[in-house]
Design an enzyme around this catalytic site. Structure first.
Site, PDB file in Angstrom:
ATOM      1  N   ASN A 111      41.538  39.188  22.287  1.00  0.00           N
ATOM      2  CA  ASN A 111      42.134  37.904  22.952  1.00  0.00           C
ATOM      3  C   ASN A 111      41.074  37.128  22.677  1.00  0.00           C
ATOM      4  O   ASN A 111      39.823  37.078  22.263  1.00  0.00           O
ATOM      5  CB  ASN A 111      42.266  38.349  24.353  1.00  0.00           C
ATOM      6  CG  ASN A 111      40.923  38.738  25.232  1.00  0.00           C
ATOM      7  OD1 ASN A 111      40.350  38.203  25.499  1.00  0.00           O
ATOM      8  ND2 ASN A 111      41.157  40.121  25.800  1.00  0.00           N
ATOM      9  N   ASP A 168      45.860  44.557  28.427  1.00  0.00           N
ATOM     10  CA  ASP A 168      46.582  45.400  29.350  1.00  0.00           C
ATOM     11  C   ASP A 168      47.385  46.818  28.523  1.00  0.00           C
ATOM     12  O   ASP A 168      47.588  47.755  28.987  1.00  0.00           O
ATOM     13  CB  ASP A 168      47.854  44.569  29.740  1.00  0.00           C
ATOM     14  CG  ASP A 168      47.606  43.745  30.650  1.00  0.00           C
ATOM     15  OD1 ASP A 168      46.625  43.996  31.442  1.00  0.00           O
ATOM     16  OD2 ASP A 168      48.075  42.652  30.809  1.00  0.00           O
ATOM     17  N   LYS A 170      42.188  53.952   7.450  1.00  0.00           N
ATOM     18  CA  LYS A 170      42.617  52.534   7.586  1.00  0.00           C
ATOM     19  C   LYS A 170      44.323  52.616   7.038  1.00  0.00           C
ATOM     20  O   LYS A 170      44.848  53.282   6.491  1.00  0.00           O
ATOM     21  CB  LYS A 170      42.132  51.815   6.109  1.00  0.00           C
ATOM     22  CG  LYS A 170      42.373  50.358   6.227  1.00  0.00           C
ATOM     23  CD  LYS A 170      41.786  49.462   5.286  1.00  0.00           C
ATOM     24  CE  LYS A 170      42.311  48.090   5.014  1.00  0.00           C
ATOM     25  NZ  LYS A 170      41.693  47.669   3.772  1.00  0.00           N
ATOM     26  N   PHE A 189      39.734  37.680  38.466  1.00  0.00           N
ATOM     27  CA  PHE A 189      40.194  36.517  37.866  1.00  0.00           C
ATOM     28  C   PHE A 189      41.728  36.501  37.520  1.00  0.00           C
ATOM     29  O   PHE A 189      42.202  37.622  37.332  1.00  0.00           O
ATOM     30  CB  PHE A 189      39.397  36.412  36.504  1.00  0.00           C
ATOM     31  CG  PHE A 189      38.128  35.484  36.729  1.00  0.00           C
ATOM     32  CD1 PHE A 189      36.952  36.203  37.606  1.00  0.00           C
ATOM     33  CD2 PHE A 189      37.756  34.156  36.295  1.00  0.00           C
ATOM     34  CE1 PHE A 189      35.654  35.445  37.781  1.00  0.00           C
ATOM     35  CE2 PHE A 189      36.657  33.673  36.646  1.00  0.00           C
ATOM     36  CZ  PHE A 189      35.554  34.148  37.350  1.00  0.00           C
ATOM     37  N   LYS A 203      48.814  38.939  42.623  1.00  0.00           N
ATOM     38  CA  LYS A 203      47.791  39.750  41.798  1.00  0.00           C
ATOM     39  C   LYS A 203      46.837  40.166  42.803  1.00  0.00           C
ATOM     40  O   LYS A 203      46.319  41.147  42.729  1.00  0.00           O
ATOM     41  CB  LYS A 203      47.261  39.127  40.613  1.00  0.00           C
ATOM     42  CG  LYS A 203      47.238  39.619  39.392  1.00  0.00           C
ATOM     43  CD  LYS A 203      46.760  38.609  38.338  1.00  0.00           C
ATOM     44  CE  LYS A 203      48.027  38.534  37.482  1.00  0.00           C
ATOM     45  NZ  LYS A 203      47.797  37.584  36.183  1.00  0.00           N
ATOM     46  N   LYS A 258      46.137  43.878  43.925  1.00  0.00           N
ATOM     47  CA  LYS A 258      44.869  44.526  43.528  1.00  0.00           C
ATOM     48  C   LYS A 258      43.733  44.649  44.262  1.00  0.00           C
ATOM     49  O   LYS A 258      42.583  45.054  44.324  1.00  0.00           O
ATOM     50  CB  LYS A 258      44.437  43.645  42.356  1.00  0.00           C
ATOM     51  CG  LYS A 258      45.201  43.754  41.131  1.00  0.00           C
ATOM     52  CD  LYS A 258      44.605  43.228  39.845  1.00  0.00           C
ATOM     53  CE  LYS A 258      45.749  43.132  38.669  1.00  0.00           C
ATOM     54  NZ  LYS A 258      45.056  42.982  37.410  1.00  0.00           N
TER      55      LYS A 258
HETATM   56  N1  CTP Z   1      42.035  43.444  35.005  1.00  0.00           N
HETATM   57  C1  CTP Z   1      41.482  44.879  35.146  1.00  0.00           C
HETATM   58  N2  CTP Z   1      41.948  45.681  34.033  1.00  0.00           N
HETATM   59  C2  CTP Z   1      43.044  45.453  33.517  1.00  0.00           C
HETATM   60  C3  CTP Z   1      43.651  44.007  33.509  1.00  0.00           C
HETATM   61  C4  CTP Z   1      43.115  43.001  34.342  1.00  0.00           C
HETATM   62  O1  CTP Z   1      40.549  45.059  35.554  1.00  0.00           O
HETATM   63  N3  CTP Z   1      43.760  46.576  32.770  1.00  0.00           N
HETATM   64  C5  CTP Z   1      41.525  42.446  35.868  1.00  0.00           C
HETATM   65  C6  CTP Z   1      40.968  41.336  35.009  1.00  0.00           C
HETATM   66  O2  CTP Z   1      39.387  41.564  35.042  1.00  0.00           O
HETATM   67  C7  CTP Z   1      41.210  40.171  36.096  1.00  0.00           C
HETATM   68  C8  CTP Z   1      42.373  40.696  36.904  1.00  0.00           C
HETATM   69  O3  CTP Z   1      42.514  41.924  36.671  1.00  0.00           O
HETATM   70  O4  CTP Z   1      40.091  40.071  37.114  1.00  0.00           O
HETATM   71  C9  CTP Z   1      43.576  39.942  36.297  1.00  0.00           C
HETATM   72  O5  CTP Z   1      43.758  39.933  35.127  1.00  0.00           O
HETATM   73  P1  CTP Z   1      45.339  39.559  34.351  1.00  0.00           P
HETATM   74  O6  CTP Z   1      45.131  40.177  32.886  1.00  0.00           O
HETATM   75  O7  CTP Z   1      45.305  37.855  34.697  1.00  0.00           O
HETATM   76  O8  CTP Z   1      46.266  40.183  35.389  1.00  0.00           O
HETATM   77  P2  CTP Z   1      47.048  41.423  34.891  1.00  0.00           P
HETATM   78  O9  CTP Z   1      47.174  42.417  36.110  1.00  0.00           O
HETATM   79  O10 CTP Z   1      46.883  41.822  33.320  1.00  0.00           O
HETATM   80  O11 CTP Z   1      48.494  40.769  35.193  1.00  0.00           O
HETATM   81  P3  CTP Z   1      49.818  40.229  34.059  1.00  0.00           P
HETATM   82  O12 CTP Z   1      49.275  40.814  32.812  1.00  0.00           O
HETATM   83  O13 CTP Z   1      50.791  40.583  34.690  1.00  0.00           O
HETATM   84  O14 CTP Z   1      49.369  38.804  33.920  1.00  0.00           O
END
Ligand code: CTP
Length: 398
Positions: free
Chosen positions: A209, A278, A288, A322, A336, A340
């Protein structure tokens, strides 16, 4: 600021040795008792008499020459120092310290030192970027040696790139921070995640990303400046870790989870600024992946949510999340945060100009579990980090 502190200043042989004169003067003016140990190469650039005059103390140069008490004295110097600063530090001295070699007086003294060590590297760009030097610096960082710089710019040899010693004012400020030991977060352990994770498809490709890591690195720096002992768990970035911060590298979400869990229990402050993927490829190929001429379907499997896992295990820690959202993410952010179990959430809309990935600025809001929100104006990421630190200090049980 440094009244009564004993600082040993190691000066090694690079053109930046002339700047060490200014550094010695600054440390002395801050009240420190400064002892200079030079390598012979350093003495070819700047005469010991200069340092002697500035510091009012004899300068230590050779290991086995007069005064004969030196063999004992260098150990005594090392033992009594509150801080050892090596500026400029050449690739050679850095290698000696990393490998435990003691070919000269300064290297011997560094091995005997029990105090914190602050190193300001200065060298030609190619030498700095050489894998050997990079590995040695990583070793030092992992041992808790504080690195300041180097800066990028035009070097004395004409090359452009990283290698220029940081300015004496900055090195002196880092020394003061290290010795102050105070600060509102002194004695507190903090854990910060940063950067975007990489999820491997095969040995040559990954899903990633756009996270640059700048926000998380700024938070780590700010917490350290407030006196916290900071561990930064970082996905790959192009950034140098802030001075005094312990770095744990983690490529993927699973590796990041493992690194975070390894130091979670001793941390009182946890800031999860990393953009954790995610999903990861369900079955990464060992060789490969070749093109077949047709469509290619990749099956992804969900990664563990590290923040949510910490939220479930939380026992009095301050947990900061975040959320990178596109468009008005207030309601999603709040959901969220509650799901969390974070103490507050830093919400940013990555589509707004001046906010989001790669930028040096950010526009964020702080969201709280009771539904309250605080909007911050456009700020540099360092200023946003300072606000996050202030908020953590406010929320921490005293
Ligand atoms: N985060 C985490 N582990 C994951 C995904 C996210 O610890 N597998 C943490 C990130 O470091 C951040 C927060 O969760 O502090 C929010 O991340 P974000 O990607 O915005 O949230 P998601 O839970 O992935 O929600 P969505 O994909 O539905 O937007």
């Amino acid at each position: 600021m440094l009244a009564g502190k004993k600082i040993v200043l190691g000066v090694t042989g690079g053109i930046a040795a002339y700047k060490a004169v200014d550094l010695a003067s600054r440390l002395k003016k801050s009240g420190a008792e400064v002892r200079v140990v030079m390598t012979e190469a350093a003495a070819a650039f700047v005469r010991p008499l200069t340092f002697r005059t500035i510091t009012g103390n004899p300068v230590h140069l050779r290991q086995f020459e007069e005064p004969r008490v030196w063999n004992v004295e260098h150990v005594a110097l090392a033992e009594q120092a509150d801080l050892v600063v090596v500026a400029p530090a050449t690739a050679q001295t850095i290698a000696c310290l990393a490998l435990g070699l003691a070919p000269d007086l300064l290297a011997t003294m560094l091995l005997a030192a029990r105090s914190p060590i602050l190193v300001a590297p200065a060298m030609n760009t190619a030498m700095y970027l050489h894998p050997a030097t990079q590995e040695h610096l990583a070793t030092l960082r992992a041992r808790g040696v504080v690195l300041v710089g180097p800066e990028a710019g035009t070097l004395a040899c004409g090359a452009e790139g990283p290698g220029r010693m940081s300015e004496p004012a900055e090195i002196a400020a880092a020394a003061e921070r290290l010795l102050a030991g105070g600060g509102p977060l002194a004695g507190r352990q903090a854990l910060v995640t940063a950067g975007g994770t990489r999820e491997r498809l095969d040995p040559v490709r990954y899903i990633g990303n756009f996270s640059s890591g700048k926000m998380g690195y700024a938070v780590a720096e700010s917490l350290a400046a407030a006196g916290a002992t900071v561990t930064l768990v970082s996905a790959p970035t192009a950034l140098a870790p802030p001075a005094g911060v312990r770095l744990l590298e983690a490529e993927s979400a699973l590796a990041m989870r493992e690194a975070v869990l390894s130091c979670w229990e001793t941390s009182e402050i946890v800031v999860m600024a990393a953009a954790v993927a995610d999903y990861r490829p369900a079955a990464p190929a060992t060789g490969k992946i070749r093109k077949t001429g047709g469509d290619f379907t990749l099956t992804l499997t969900e990664n563990p949510d590290i923040l949510a896992e910490l939220g479930r295990r939380k026992q009095g820690q301050i947990l900061v999340g975040f959320a990178a959202e596109t468009g008005d993410g207030h309601a999603r952010g709040l959901e969220k945060l509650r799901r969390k179990n974070a103490d507050f959430l830093v919400l940013n809309d990555v589509t707004r100009p001046g906010a989001g990935f790669g930028a040096d600025t950010n526009i964020v809001s702080f969201l709280y579990p009771d539904g309250q929100a605080r909007e911050l104006p456009l700020l540099s990421k360092r200023e946003v980090a300072a606000r996050i630190t202030e908020e953590i200090i406010r929320l921490l049980p005293q």
